[in-house]
Write a protein that holds these residues in place. Structure first.
Motif, short mmCIF file in Angstrom:
data_model
loop_
_atom_site.label_atom_id
_atom_site.label_comp_id
_atom_site.label_asym_id
_atom_site.label_seq_id
_atom_site.Cartn_x
_atom_site.Cartn_y
_atom_site.Cartn_z
N UNK A 1 -12.75 -8.55 -36.71
CA UNK A 1 -13.74 -7.94 -35.83
C UNK A 1 -13.38 -6.50 -35.53
N UNK A 2 -12.21 -6.07 -36.00
CA UNK A 2 -11.72 -4.70 -35.77
C UNK A 2 -11.73 -3.94 -37.09
N UNK A 3 -12.51 -2.87 -37.16
CA UNK A 3 -12.65 -2.10 -38.40
C UNK A 3 -11.33 -1.51 -38.87
N UNK A 4 -10.56 -0.93 -37.97
CA UNK A 4 -9.31 -0.29 -38.37
C UNK A 4 -8.32 -1.32 -38.93
N UNK A 5 -8.24 -2.49 -38.30
CA UNK A 5 -7.34 -3.53 -38.79
C UNK A 5 -7.78 -4.01 -40.16
N UNK A 6 -9.09 -4.15 -40.35
CA UNK A 6 -9.61 -4.57 -41.65
C UNK A 6 -9.31 -3.56 -42.74
N UNK A 7 -9.49 -2.29 -42.44
CA UNK A 7 -9.22 -1.23 -43.41
C UNK A 7 -7.74 -1.16 -43.75
N UNK A 8 -6.87 -1.33 -42.76
CA UNK A 8 -5.43 -1.34 -43.04
C UNK A 8 -5.06 -2.51 -43.95
N UNK A 9 -5.60 -3.68 -43.65
CA UNK A 9 -5.30 -4.87 -44.45
C UNK A 9 -5.79 -4.72 -45.89
N UNK A 10 -6.87 -3.96 -46.07
CA UNK A 10 -7.43 -3.74 -47.41
C UNK A 10 -6.70 -2.66 -48.17
#
Length: 78
Positions: free
Chosen positions: A66-75
């Motif tokens: 649900x957090x864009x920054x966390x998703x982008x880091x994980x990707x």
């Protein structure tokens, strides 16, 4: 069947996807959904992120964020 049950209570249901290729085996999907409750008439919007991981051309994992920054880091995009 899952998606049928998910969208059944909505009028004017819309979904938009944006895909970004992350690390060589990952794709990040940004998903925006909106609709109006069929019974209530209340508008609703939701944004979430799915990180899809592939191996040998097959999906091996999907993570929800649900957090864009966390998703982008994980990707691997940041």
């Amino acid at each position: 069947e899952f998606f049928h049950e998910w969208i059944e209570p909505w009028e004017d249901f819309q979904i938009e996807w944006e895909l970004e290729r992350g690390e060589p085996d990952r794709v990040l999907a940004t998903i925006d959904m909106s609709g109006v409750g069929r019974g209530s008439g209340v508008p609703a919007e939701m944004r979430f992120f799915q990180l899809w991981t592939f191996r040998d051309g097959r999906v091996v994992r999907m993570e929800m964020f649900d957090d864009r920054d966390a998703a982008r880091r994980a990707a691997g995009l940041e």
